[in-house]
Each structure stands twice: as C-alpha cells, then as structure tokens.
Scaffold this motif. Structure first.
Motif, PDB file in Angstrom:
ATOM      1  N   GLY A   1     -13.817  65.109  43.020  1.00  0.00           N
ATOM      2  CA  GLY A   1     -13.995  63.609  42.868  1.00  0.00           C
ATOM      3  C   GLY A   1     -13.848  63.150  44.324  1.00  0.00           C
ATOM      4  N   LEU A   2     -13.194  63.892  45.350  1.00  0.00           N
ATOM      5  CA  LEU A   2     -13.305  63.024  46.643  1.00  0.00           C
ATOM      6  C   LEU A   2     -14.413  63.664  47.367  1.00  0.00           C
ATOM      7  CD1 LEU A   2      -9.396  64.121  47.385  1.00  0.00           C
ATOM      8  CD2 LEU A   2     -10.686  61.867  47.439  1.00  0.00           C
ATOM      9  N   LEU A   3     -14.966  64.886  46.976  1.00  0.00           N
ATOM     10  CA  LEU A   3     -16.350  65.265  47.795  1.00  0.00           C
ATOM     11  C   LEU A   3     -17.521  64.722  47.100  1.00  0.00           C
ATOM     12  CD1 LEU A   3     -15.905  69.226  48.458  1.00  0.00           C
ATOM     13  CD2 LEU A   3     -16.176  67.304  50.094  1.00  0.00           C
ATOM     14  N   ARG A   4     -17.707  64.431  45.885  1.00  0.00           N
ATOM     15  CA  ARG A   4     -18.688  63.839  45.256  1.00  0.00           C
ATOM     16  C   ARG A   4     -19.361  62.657  46.060  1.00  0.00           C
ATOM     17  NH1 ARG A   4     -17.133  64.104  40.421  1.00  0.00           N
ATOM     18  NH2 ARG A   4     -17.820  66.194  39.819  1.00  0.00           N
ATOM     19  N   PRO A   5     -18.434  61.816  46.554  1.00  0.00           N
ATOM     20  CA  PRO A   5     -19.046  60.465  47.126  1.00  0.00           C
ATOM     21  C   PRO A   5     -19.983  60.899  48.331  1.00  0.00           C
ATOM     22  CG  PRO A   5     -16.905  59.957  46.383  1.00  0.00           C
ATOM     23  CD  PRO A   5     -17.046  61.611  46.308  1.00  0.00           C
ATOM     24  N   MET A   6     -19.675  62.138  48.804  1.00  0.00           N
ATOM     25  CA  MET A   6     -20.464  62.637  49.992  1.00  0.00           C
ATOM     26  C   MET A   6     -21.800  63.241  49.549  1.00  0.00           C
ATOM     27  SD  MET A   6     -18.422  62.100  52.683  1.00  0.00           S
ATOM     28  CE  MET A   6     -18.692  63.256  54.025  1.00  0.00           C
ATOM     29  N   SER A   7     -22.017  63.452  48.673  1.00  0.00           N
ATOM     30  CA  SER A   7     -23.210  64.131  48.049  1.00  0.00           C
ATOM     31  C   SER A   7     -24.494  63.474  48.408  1.00  0.00           C
ATOM     32  CB  SER A   7     -23.245  64.254  46.315  1.00  0.00           C
ATOM     33  OG  SER A   7     -22.245  64.855  45.929  1.00  0.00           O
ATOM     34  N   HIS A   8     -24.839  62.065  48.419  1.00  0.00           N
ATOM     35  CA  HIS A   8     -26.034  61.531  48.881  1.00  0.00           C
ATOM     36  C   HIS A   8     -25.384  60.627  49.953  1.00  0.00           C
ATOM     37  CE1 HIS A   8     -28.474  63.473  46.194  1.00  0.00           C
ATOM     38  NE2 HIS A   8     -27.552  63.214  45.139  1.00  0.00           N
ATOM     39  N   LEU A   9     -25.404  60.867  51.348  1.00  0.00           N
ATOM     40  CA  LEU A   9     -24.893  60.164  52.264  1.00  0.00           C
ATOM     41  C   LEU A   9     -26.044  59.559  53.045  1.00  0.00           C
ATOM     42  CD1 LEU A   9     -22.116  59.856  53.806  1.00  0.00           C
ATOM     43  CD2 LEU A   9     -22.657  61.984  55.046  1.00  0.00           C
TER      44      LEU A   9
ATOM     45  N   THR B   1     -30.423  54.817  41.938  1.00  0.00           N
ATOM     46  CA  THR B   1     -29.566  54.462  40.936  1.00  0.00           C
ATOM     47  C   THR B   1     -30.636  53.974  39.691  1.00  0.00           C
ATOM     48  OG1 THR B   1     -29.246  52.266  41.747  1.00  0.00           O
ATOM     49  CG2 THR B   1     -27.683  54.036  42.310  1.00  0.00           C
ATOM     50  N   HIS B   2     -31.247  52.909  39.956  1.00  0.00           N
ATOM     51  CA  HIS B   2     -31.833  52.183  38.984  1.00  0.00           C
ATOM     52  C   HIS B   2     -32.986  53.008  38.449  1.00  0.00           C
ATOM     53  CE1 HIS B   2     -33.103  48.586  36.626  1.00  0.00           C
ATOM     54  NE2 HIS B   2     -34.367  48.732  36.893  1.00  0.00           N
ATOM     55  N   TYR B   3     -33.954  53.792  39.196  1.00  0.00           N
ATOM     56  CA  TYR B   3     -35.160  54.269  38.744  1.00  0.00           C
ATOM     57  C   TYR B   3     -34.761  55.939  38.691  1.00  0.00           C
ATOM     58  CZ  TYR B   3     -37.542  50.149  40.229  1.00  0.00           C
ATOM     59  OH  TYR B   3     -37.844  49.032  40.067  1.00  0.00           O
ATOM     60  N   LEU B   4     -33.711  56.453  39.278  1.00  0.00           N
ATOM     61  CA  LEU B   4     -33.441  57.918  39.096  1.00  0.00           C
ATOM     62  C   LEU B   4     -32.248  58.144  38.289  1.00  0.00           C
ATOM     63  CD1 LEU B   4     -35.089  59.352  42.661  1.00  0.00           C
ATOM     64  CD2 LEU B   4     -36.054  59.409  40.250  1.00  0.00           C
ATOM     65  N   GLY B   5     -31.562  57.280  38.264  1.00  0.00           N
ATOM     66  CA  GLY B   5     -30.235  57.389  37.365  1.00  0.00           C
ATOM     67  C   GLY B   5     -29.215  58.134  37.945  1.00  0.00           C
ATOM     68  N   PHE B   6     -29.136  58.193  39.462  1.00  0.00           N
ATOM     69  CA  PHE B   6     -28.267  58.692  40.247  1.00  0.00           C
ATOM     70  C   PHE B   6     -26.799  57.789  39.892  1.00  0.00           C
ATOM     71  CE2 PHE B   6     -30.344  61.529  43.554  1.00  0.00           C
ATOM     72  CZ  PHE B   6     -31.130  62.231  42.441  1.00  0.00           C
ATOM     73  N   GLU B   7     -25.750  58.194  40.067  1.00  0.00           N
ATOM     74  CA  GLU B   7     -24.390  57.298  39.792  1.00  0.00           C
ATOM     75  C   GLU B   7     -24.141  56.912  41.304  1.00  0.00           C
ATOM     76  OE1 GLU B   7     -24.573  60.550  36.761  1.00  0.00           O
ATOM     77  OE2 GLU B   7     -24.645  60.509  38.795  1.00  0.00           O
ATOM     78  N   LEU B   8     -23.690  55.734  41.369  1.00  0.00           N
ATOM     79  CA  LEU B   8     -23.168  55.178  42.539  1.00  0.00           C
ATOM     80  C   LEU B   8     -22.088  55.803  43.267  1.00  0.00           C
ATOM     81  CD1 LEU B   8     -23.497  51.173  42.038  1.00  0.00           C
ATOM     82  CD2 LEU B   8     -24.644  52.489  43.819  1.00  0.00           C
ATOM     83  N   SER B   9     -21.537  56.501  42.334  1.00  0.00           N
ATOM     84  CA  SER B   9     -19.949  57.219  42.798  1.00  0.00           C
ATOM     85  C   SER B   9     -20.606  58.591  43.362  1.00  0.00           C
ATOM     86  CB  SER B   9     -19.211  57.791  41.662  1.00  0.00           C
ATOM     87  OG  SER B   9     -19.988  58.541  40.581  1.00  0.00           O
ATOM     88  N   SER B  10     -21.851  58.860  43.621  1.00  0.00           N
ATOM     89  CA  SER B  10     -22.168  60.093  44.197  1.00  0.00           C
ATOM     90  C   SER B  10     -22.714  59.901  45.620  1.00  0.00           C
ATOM     91  CB  SER B  10     -23.270  60.759  43.515  1.00  0.00           C
ATOM     92  OG  SER B  10     -24.612  59.950  43.312  1.00  0.00           O
ATOM     93  N   MET B  11     -22.714  58.348  45.928  1.00  0.00           N
ATOM     94  CA  MET B  11     -23.463  57.958  47.151  1.00  0.00           C
ATOM     95  C   MET B  11     -22.289  57.173  48.046  1.00  0.00           C
ATOM     96  SD  MET B  11     -26.634  55.908  45.750  1.00  0.00           S
ATOM     97  CE  MET B  11     -27.090  56.395  44.210  1.00  0.00           C
ATOM     98  N   THR B  12     -22.522  57.335  49.469  1.00  0.00           N
ATOM     99  CA  THR B  12     -22.013  56.841  50.526  1.00  0.00           C
ATOM    100  C   THR B  12     -22.760  56.124  51.558  1.00  0.00           C
ATOM    101  OG1 THR B  12     -19.828  58.012  50.122  1.00  0.00           O
ATOM    102  CG2 THR B  12     -20.176  56.914  52.358  1.00  0.00           C
ATOM    103  N   VAL B  13     -22.691  54.875  51.813  1.00  0.00           N
ATOM    104  CA  VAL B  13     -23.495  54.085  53.022  1.00  0.00           C
ATOM    105  C   VAL B  13     -22.636  53.907  53.965  1.00  0.00           C
ATOM    106  CG1 VAL B  13     -24.698  52.249  53.799  1.00  0.00           C
ATOM    107  CG2 VAL B  13     -25.235  53.360  51.564  1.00  0.00           C
ATOM    108  N   VAL B  14     -22.560  54.474  55.250  1.00  0.00           N
ATOM    109  CA  VAL B  14     -21.729  54.367  56.303  1.00  0.00           C
ATOM    110  C   VAL B  14     -21.925  53.388  57.228  1.00  0.00           C
ATOM    111  CG1 VAL B  14     -20.491  55.670  58.016  1.00  0.00           C
ATOM    112  CG2 VAL B  14     -20.778  56.660  56.032  1.00  0.00           C
TER     113      VAL B  14
ATOM    114  N   GLN C   1     -27.759  65.291  41.238  1.00  0.00           N
ATOM    115  CA  GLN C   1     -27.680  66.576  41.549  1.00  0.00           C
ATOM    116  C   GLN C   1     -27.648  67.027  43.010  1.00  0.00           C
ATOM    117  OE1 GLN C   1     -27.098  69.003  38.770  1.00  0.00           O
ATOM    118  NE2 GLN C   1     -26.442  67.172  37.704  1.00  0.00           N
ATOM    119  N   HIS C   2     -27.328  68.168  43.301  1.00  0.00           N
ATOM    120  CA  HIS C   2     -27.589  68.620  44.845  1.00  0.00           C
ATOM    121  C   HIS C   2     -26.909  67.492  45.702  1.00  0.00           C
ATOM    122  CE1 HIS C   2     -30.256  71.574  42.801  1.00  0.00           C
ATOM    123  NE2 HIS C   2     -30.732  70.553  42.632  1.00  0.00           N
ATOM    124  N   SER C   3     -27.614  67.693  47.066  1.00  0.00           N
ATOM    125  CA  SER C   3     -26.928  66.487  48.027  1.00  0.00           C
ATOM    126  C   SER C   3     -28.102  66.393  49.088  1.00  0.00           C
ATOM    127  CB  SER C   3     -25.777  67.095  48.749  1.00  0.00           C
ATOM    128  OG  SER C   3     -26.236  68.263  49.635  1.00  0.00           O
TER     129      SER C   3
END
Length: 822
Positions: A528-536, A165-178, A573-575
């Motif tokens: 919008g429902l799949l995007r949070p699974m991009s970076h899992l 997030t901070h260094y590469l600019g990825f949105e938190l909304s693209s991530m899920t920590v399980v 981008q990507h996953s």
C-alpha cells in the motif's frame, strides 16, 4: 566341436576341418613333393585352405583397423561441422531496467474517442497540440517531456491522468504527481478536480491531494511505517503550520529557514556535545576566533589610503570616542559582557596609540565596540567635526589594515548578546558567532552554516562524515576545522533528534533510508505504501537532486521485483515514469540539484522503451522575448534541438530592454504599466533592492494593499521565487552572476560524479551556466514587456555575468547601456 571358417569354398572345408596332426603331416609331405617337383592334390588343397584361412584373418584384422580409423575420422569431421558449442564460459546478462517490458493498450479507436471528448468538453484555447498529444498518449514505461517556458504542460499532465483513470481504468491510488512547491501543488489540484468533473468523475479535495504530492509528503509515511517511528516528525516541519495528515510533509525541498523550535534542538545538541566531546571543543575555539576576528584590508585599498593620513588625529580623539561608544553600549544594556574583561588596552597603529575595550581570555582575543547602526547616524561628539559613526569607521579601517593582534570587533548590540550567551554557556543559545564557509555569499550563525553545508552534501546523495573524510584543505585553512566539527556535530545531531519524543528526522535522512544504498529497507514496506509510486509523474524534473533520484530508482526497482502479485485485482499493472522539465530552467544547483538526470534521462532511468517529447510551443510570450531569453542561455550545455515558437494570439514584438541601474526610472516605468491596467512582476537579486524600489512606488503599494490578494496586479519576488509565474510587464533588477569559488562544493561535486571528468571546479563551472539559466527564467516570465536594469560596469572588468550575453545587433534586444561588454 570344430568351427567352420566363414565363407570357405565347399571343396576346401574337409581339409580345413582335419585334425591338427594330420594337417601337419600333410604339410610335411606336401613340402617334400614340392621339392621333388611333384604334386600331391590333397596336400595342395590343404595348403590352399590353410592360406585362405590365414589370409582371411589377416584381411579381417587389417580391414577392421583401417575401417575403424576411417570411420572415426569421418565421424570426427561430422561432429566438428555440426557442433557450434563454445568452450567459453559466459554468465547470463543483468536486466538493469527499472520497468517490465510492457506498453499501454492504446488502440487507434481509443485515441480517436479521447480526442473527440477533449474537443467537445474543453475550450478551444485548451486543445492540446500534436506534441502535447504525443505526451498524453505515450505508451512506453518511461517518458521524458522537454517543456520550455509557457508550454502548457500542466493541462497535458491532467489529461494524461484522465487517460489512465477514465479510459484505461487505472486506480488513482496507483499514481503520484509530484510538484515542488505548495503553490504549484494547489494550482494542479484545482485543475485536476475541474477536468475530472467535466468527464463525470467528480473528485474531492482530499482525494486530489492524495494524488498530487511533494516528494516530502510521499517519503514521510514510508518512514512512519517502520517500528518505533509511527509518530516521527520531520525536522524541517517543526513548528510549521502545515495542516494535518500527509499535508505535514508538504514543503519545498529547496527551502530551509531555521525557526526558533528548530534552533532549540540545534543548540541543545551543540551544548551537550561541547561539554562531552573534547575534540569538538578544541575545534570551536579557533573557529570562533577566526569568525569574530576583524577581517584584514590590504594597505593599498582605497579606504585605507584615504584614512591613513588622519591616523595621528584619530589617535588623539580615540579615548574620547571610546567613552562615547561605551556609554551607548551601557545605555543599551549590552555592556559589560560576562566573559569579557572590560579592560582598556592600548594598541599601536603606525606608531600611534589606540584603545580596545576588553579581552576574552577563552579566545585570547581583544574586543573593540563599534557604532550600532540603530543609533542616530548624525550624532557628533562635542567639538568634533566628524560624526561618531564616521570616527568609528576610520578607526575600524585602520585596525583592519595595520592591527595584527587577535581582535574582535562587535558591530552591534545583537552580536554582543550572542557572544555573551555563548561565553556564559547558556544551553538555549548557540555558539554565539557567525561563520562564512569559502564560496558562500554571506556568513551565518555557525549552526546554520552546519545545516546548510550538511544539506548540500546530503542532497548530492552523500553521507556527511564519509564525505568530510574524503575532503582535503590547506593546513591553515579554517574550513578544515569547520568540516571536521561538522562531521562530529552532524552525527550527534541525528542521534539527538531520534532520541526526542516523538522522534525527529531530517528529510534527507528519510530519503537515504530508502535509497539505492539500502534497498533492503524498501522490502519492509507494505504494498500500500509503494503502490502510489507505480505510475509516477514528476513536474520540474530538472531541479531534482541526486538524493531523490536514488530514492525514485530504488522504489521503482522494488515495485518491479514484487511482480504481478502486487497488482492482483487491479486495473493498474506494472509501473511507469513520466518526467516533465526544462533543463534551461534548472536554477537550484546551489542547493544540490542537477539537470544531469533530465539531460541523460535514458541512461539514468533504464527502460525497455522511452518516449521523448519536445513541447516547443510557448503560449505565454511573444517571439522577441523567447529569442532574447534563448540567446542568453544558448552557450550553456542543453538538450539538443530546443527552439521555442510563440503560439496563441499574436502580440506586438517589443524587444527586451536592457538599461543601466536607475531606480527612479524603473519606478516610473513600473507605475506607467500598472496604471494601464497591466499585471506587473518585479524580480530582484537582493532583498535590499526591494526596499529601495518600494520608496519610489508607494502609490502602487498603497493601491494594492486595499485590494484582495486575487485582485492584486503587482508582485515583488526574487528570481528564484518567480518560477511558474507570469505578468504583462516584468522588471528585472540586478544582474545574474557567479561571484565566488567554492572549494568544498567542488570536492563533493566530484564525489557525487557530477561535472566533467578531470574538471577541477565542476561546481563552479556548473554555477557559471546556472546564472545564465536564472536570467532565462526571469525574462521568460514576461508576456509582452521585459525591462532589465543592471549595474554599470567599466570596460575591461572581468566578471562572469548573464548581461554579457546581450547582443546589440539582435532585433530582440534594445541595449541602452552606455558601455556593453562583448
């Protein structure tokens, strides 16, 4: 116009161009002159010209034919040399990767800047090791992190999120920590908020909770997006106080305790099905008779041998005993029971006459009332030497060994009420009897047993009716009837739940809707429902189930198939997939999880590039505790190359103490550590053990009750509940052993492709390994001291127990037992 013969000498051309008749006459005269041996110059010249022309034509034809043949041959040889095309038909290959072939843009300068910031903003004890930096800086689409007990993985995961997030600019909304539990989720949310705040990136509680999820809270919105299911409720969350919004799905995937609201749904479905489905009704009667029937005892059983000698004496007092017990049941309002005819009937036991209390026509079974354990155990009949409780126990043993009539022994008043409700057809009650599936440790109400068996099958990614149709049992095995009834009931229950308003669905059904068997359903979801699974990023990945693995893989495939259009205008981008776990801590196989997906990570999650990280440093325990735990578990299959090393501040090397069960000694040792100001964790295998120990540690319990929860230093939990916890001193009460065989679980394990090929008992063998891992989890909770109290055992007794792995010749064990196997 005459045609000139090509290349004819000039002096021969006039002759060659003579008319045909003159040429024929010239030949005739020339022939005559030749015979006269005379010479006619013009005739000779004419013949020469004619021969030249004929020879030329023949030569041209021959030369053309030979030249063409030579040219074709030469040309054919050139083609054969230069044409590398194959006649074989080959189709294009299949790209089965879950990810695009991409890498995180991590330059050397960026890594240097991140490390400098971490060194400046985090304390010394929180600085990552080289292996942890490898995890944080992994640039491949998939990453597998083998993190042993006390490896400091949570801080590394938070720094990974910080990097993205901070260094590469990825949105938190693209991530899920399980995370797997509410407790671990709460801890991780707090740590994420603290660290991002240090980097000037303040994060609110709701924002953090949107990133850190359980699997359940991520699947629920997907299903609710489908038409008609906008208000869907999860069966597991009925009547559960879980807050609002997505927190409604915040539950443990390996825990299902049926509450009253859930039971109402189960019972309503049961009674409707019982009334409308003849085959289901046919199956319930023999199941009830089998379940309620008094279980047999072998005649050479010690209790039988001891009590058979008093058969005649027991028969003489039996009628008086029946009177006393009936009076107790009458006084408790538990007798008579509607549906049971209160007719005393005599039963012959070894030539002596005993009595039953009633008869159930619907089950063709006789009923005997037992002594409720809540009554005074010291109660004695007038003039009797034994207590009423003891007399009832003698009668029960004799009936178990020698009575061959269908007989139901009601042990307590509660069981009578359940039977009464069932026989009366009460729609709010269940079937009214408990059932024990082979392989389970205890019996449970029939519908609870249905839920547990269906849950296990579905966790393995299988459909219940389809799996049941592939099972086989002996003709006289009651489990054959149980699973046929389950197949009918489970389909009816799913339909019944969906018919409610709002509709209800189990989590397993939700995951199956979006699994690999139904990929078309994922196409119904918005980006919008799949995007949070991009970076899992998944913690405790060793406890994942096949059902959830199928959902993860299907989701990642759908994300990849949507391509760049899904990420337009976004930094992420990507996953990617990053999984953290420890196969030595996989302890939920009894609920359908398997470490296979972590141990075979690259096979199960195909990727253009995978990074494997081994976090071998243990920041919790000293080396003796680590070595003892690893020695216990080392015979179980595991990821190769694992060996933990104690890190951090040096601690005294105290061996793990293994002792024979002594509750008083355990309590004294526990109190000593508590009074020294240390934190204490007591882990038990059976809930009854917890109650026994509490009798001896009342002083500690009293002191703890007056303290706020955050200040308490004693926790009492099961082995399974202790994952993620630690204490200065850990007390383990009870052995870890595999006690049963489960025919049905072995069958569905094979259907799910788990276990080794040709293994007839893949589930049972997996459980023999799992009990070793359970002991490993218990021991590695300890920071400084670990005491393990196990029941004594006679030499030669064959049982698969974790304590059998204790070695007296190792410095990290202090085995004080009188008899040690192996």
């Amino acid at each position: 116009m005459p045609q000139h013969t090509p290349d004819l000498p000039p002096e021969l051309r006039p002759l060659a161009e003579m008319p045909l008749l003159k040429r024929l006459a010239a030949r005739f005269f020339g022939h005559g002159l030749t015979r006269l041996r005379a010479q006619h110059r013009f005739s000779w010249l004419h013949g020469q010209a004619d021969g030249f022309r004929s020879g030329h034509e023949a030569g041209v034809e021959y030369g053309y034919r030979e030249g063409k043949a030579d040219g074709i041959e030469e040309g054919r040889q050139v083609l054969l040399i230069r044409d590398f095309r194959s006649d074989e038909h080959r189709a294009p290959g299949i790209d089965d990767s879950l990810f695009d072939d991409w890498r995180l843009p991590l330059s050397a300068d960026l890594k240097k800047r991140v490390k400098a910031d971490v060194a400046r903003l985090l304390p010394a004890h929180a600085q990552p090791s080289s292996a942890q930096w490898k995890m944080i800086f992994s640039d491949t689409p998939s990453t597998s992190v083998i993190a042993g007990a006390g490896a400091g993985k949570s801080t590394s995961l938070v720094l990974r999120i910080l990097l993205l997030t901070h260094y590469l600019g990825f949105e938190l909304s693209s991530m899920t920590v399980v995370t797997f539990t509410r407790e671990s989720r709460k801890d991780f949310v707090n740590k994420l908020m603290q660290i991002l705040n240090l980097w000037g990136q303040p994060l609110g509680l709701q924002e953090a909770q949107a990133v850190v999820r359980t699997f359940h809270s991520r699947i629920l919105p997907m299903v609710r997006s489908l038409p008609g299911l906008e208000r869907l409720q999860a069966f597991e969350n009925l009547n559960a106080r879980t807050g609002h919004g997505d927190d409604e799905g915040d539950s443990n995937p390996f825990e299902l305790r049926i509450n009253d609201t859930q039971r109402q749904q189960l019972n309503a479905c049961y009674h409707h099905l019982y009334a409308s489905h003849p085959r289901f009704r046919e199956l319930i009667a023999p199941l009830a008779r089998h379940a309620l029937q008094l279980k047999e005892l072998e005649r050479d059983h010690p209790d039988v041998q001891k009590r058979v000698a008093v058969t005649e004496l027991a028969a003489k007092r039996d009628e008086d005993l029946c009177d006393v017990i009936e009076d107790l049941w009458l006084r408790a309002g538990a007798w008579p029971i509607k549906g049971i005819a209160p007719n005393r009937q005599t039963v012959e036991i070894n030539g002596a006459q005993f009595h039953c209390h009633g008869y159930i026509a619907a089950l063709d079974a006789w009923v005997v009332l037992g002594f409720d354990p809540r009554e005074d155990a010291r109660m004695v009949r007038p003039g009797a030497k034994l207590t009423v409780r003891a007399e009832a126990a003698v009668k029960r043993t004799l009936f178990q060994a020698f009575c061959r009539k269908p007989l139901i022994w009601l042990d307590n008043y509660d069981s009578s009420r359940r039977v009464a409700s069932s026989l009366a057809g009460d729609a709010t009650a269940g079937p009214g009897f408990d059932y024990k599936v082979k392989g389970e440790l205890a019996s449970a109400p029939l519908l609870d047993s249905f839920v547990m068996a269906a849950g296990f099958i579905e966790n393995l990614g299988l459909d219940v009716p389809h799996a049941v149709g592939q099972m086989s049992f002996a003709q006289d095995d009651p489990d054959r009837l149980f699973f046929e009834a389950l197949s009918i009931y489970w389909k009816a229950l799913e339909d019944h739940l969906l018919d409610q308003s709002p509709p209800i669905m189990t989590y397993n059904r939700m995951f199956s809707l979006f699994g690999e068997n139904t990929p078309e359903n994922l196409k119904l979801l918005g980006d919008g429902l799949l995007r949070p699974m991009s970076h899992l990023m998944i913690d405790e990945f060793q406890d994942v189930s096949p059902q959830i693995v199928s959902w993860i893989r299907a989701s990642l495939r759908e994300i990849r198939s949507r391509g760049p259009a899904m990420h337009v205008g976004r930094g992420a981008q990507h996953s990617s997939l990053l999984c953290v776990g420890d196969d030595w801590q996989s302890i939920y196989g009894w609920r359908g999880s398997s470490p296979k997906y972590f141990m075979e990570f690259t096979k199960e999650f195909p990727s253009p590039g995978t990074t494997r990280v081994m976090l071998g440093e243990n920041y919790r325990s000293h080396q003796h505790i680590i070595d003892a735990a690893e020695h216990i578990v080392k015979s179980a299959p595991a990821i190769s190359g694992k060996k933990a090393k104690a890190s951090g501040s040096a601690k005294a090397l105290v061996p793990v103490s293994v002792r024979e069960r002594d509750d008083v000694a355990l309590a004294q040792q526990l109190v000593t550590h508590y009074e020294n100001g240390e934190t204490v964790l007591m882990l038990y295998r059976k809930s009854s053990d917890k109650l026994l120990i509490q009798e001896h540690i009342q002083s500690v319990i009293s002191a703890e009750s007056s303290l706020p929860p955050t200040a308490r230093r004693l926790k009492q939990l099961t082995f399974h509940s202790a994952k993620g916890l630690q204490a200065d001193a850990v007390f383990l009460l009870g052995d870890c052993q595999h006690l049963t065989r489960s025919p049905y679980k072995n069958q569905v394990y094979r259907m799910a492709g788990l276990g080794k090929d040709a293994d007839a008992e893949p589930y049972d063998n997996a459980q023999r390994d799992e009990v070793l891992r359970l002991a490993y989890v218990g021991i590695t909770r300890a920071v400084s001291h670990c005491y393990w109290y196990v029941e004594g055992q006679e030499a030669g007794v064959n049982a698969h127990k974790a304590s059998d792995r204790v070695a007296r010749d190792k410095p990290f064990f202090d085995d004080q037992r009188a008899i040690t196997k192996g």
